[in-house]
Enzyme design. Structure first.
Site, PDB file in Angstrom:
ATOM      1  N   TYR A 127      -2.998  -1.335  10.440  1.00  0.00           N
ATOM      2  CA  TYR A 127      -2.905  -1.543   8.988  1.00  0.00           C
ATOM      3  C   TYR A 127      -1.571  -1.002   8.440  1.00  0.00           C
ATOM      4  O   TYR A 127      -0.851  -1.696   7.706  1.00  0.00           O
ATOM      5  CB  TYR A 127      -4.092  -0.847   8.309  1.00  0.00           C
ATOM      6  CG  TYR A 127      -4.150  -1.005   6.816  1.00  0.00           C
ATOM      7  CD1 TYR A 127      -4.743  -2.119   6.234  1.00  0.00           C
ATOM      8  CD2 TYR A 127      -3.603  -0.032   5.974  1.00  0.00           C
ATOM      9  CE1 TYR A 127      -4.795  -2.261   4.856  1.00  0.00           C
ATOM     10  CE2 TYR A 127      -3.653  -0.162   4.596  1.00  0.00           C
ATOM     11  CZ  TYR A 127      -4.254  -1.280   4.044  1.00  0.00           C
ATOM     12  OH  TYR A 127      -4.294  -1.406   2.674  1.00  0.00           O
ATOM     13  N   SER A 131       0.869  -1.184   0.000  1.00  0.00           N
ATOM     14  CA  SER A 131       0.000   0.000   0.000  1.00  0.00           C
ATOM     15  C   SER A 131       0.895   1.219   0.000  1.00  0.00           C
ATOM     16  O   SER A 131       2.067   1.147   0.411  1.00  0.00           O
ATOM     17  CB  SER A 131      -0.862   0.004   1.271  1.00  0.00           C
ATOM     18  OG  SER A 131      -1.458   1.272   1.468  1.00  0.00           O
TER      19      SER A 131
END
Ligand code: BGC
Length: 269
Positions: A167, A154
């Protein structure tokens, strides 16, 4: 199917392939000639739909259930894949989730679930794939590499993300997992890379795009001024899995419309 498929005869496993980015990656790899395992943990009907779509397009696919954070289930999925396709050439470590909260309210359970699935799940699947790549070695008719691993990371492997500490930590971990594996395994002709998606229009970030106000606010973070589509990532994954990218290993390719360019600084600082 693509008339000149660049992954012809190769076998690929895509985790979390029943929706979002994983689904688009599975379809793109199949479209380039790979036999594809569509992994899922919930919603078997959605996985079957991806398989049906690939078959309707002339491709080969099967759906296999496994929780990527469960060692026994991962090993059993690889056994089932080898029984069906013989081996693995391409692993796309895609399965991941968010369990967001303010830091002071984050439960240990939500911390661990995100680390277990997003990070430990990538380790468990990569380990099984690498064992098979090392056992089998290069098969020149299929690829000049013994195997390719693509980790779905990401932009948040480099952009800190308040309210999403579990996350962002998992994605930072994926970066070092990927780079350390790439360094160790390159002499064995195993390539390991990551894709760093920005904001891609999928269920994981629905609240960031499902009203015009939310979308406009999101677009202030994206210099290219459009939200990404799952197919943007699918095309990149197919290329990174192919011999066209053979000299690339240990790298994160960001696919983010410029989100990692820190657009706030274009008129400030
Ligand atoms: C997250 C999305 C988010 C995007 C950009 C992704 O990794 O899963 O929820 O929209 O990063 O911030």
């Amino acid at each position: 199917m693509n008339p000149n498929p660049k992954l012809k005869g190769q076998s690929a496993l895509v985790t979390g392939a029943n929706s979002g980015i994983g689904k688009a990656v599975a379809i793109a790899l199949a479209n380039d000639g790979a036999n594809v395992v569509v992994n899922y943990v919930t919603h078997p009907e959605a996985a079957q739909q991806v398989v049906d779509e690939i078959k309707a397009n002339g491709g080969v696919a099967i759906a296999l259930m496994a929780d990527v954070s469960n060692e026994a289930q991962v090993q059993s999925m690889f056994r089932d894949m080898f029984a069906a396709f013989g081996t693995i050439d391409i692993l796309v470590n895609n399965a991941g989730l968010q369990k967001d909260s303010a830091f002071q309210d984050m439960s240990l359970a939500d911390w661990q679930t995100v680390i277990n699935i997003n990070l430990t799940g990538q380790f468990l699947c990569a380990r099984e794939a690498v064992r098979e790549f090392l056992r089998r070695g290069v098969v020149p008719e299929r690829s000049v590499a013994a195997g390719k691993i693509i980790c779905m990371s990401s932009v948040h492997e480099v952009i800190p993300w308040g309210g999403h500490v579990n996350y962002a930590t998992s994605k930072g971990g994926i970066m070092m997992l990927m780079k350390s594996m790439a360094q160790e395994l390159a002499p064995k002709r195993i390539r390991v890379n990551s894709i760093g998606p920005g904001a891609i229009q999928t269920p994981i970030n629905r609240s960031a795009w499902d009203t015009p106000e939310a979308l406009n606010s999101l677009l202030t973070l994206i210099p290219y001024n459009r939200i990404g589509q799952p197919e943007d990532i699918g095309k990149l994954a197919a290329w990174l899995a192919s011999d066209e990218s053979d000299y690339i290993t240990g790298t994160t390719v960001f696919c983010d419309g410029g989100m990692t360019l820190y657009p706030g600084f274009s008129t400030n600082g």
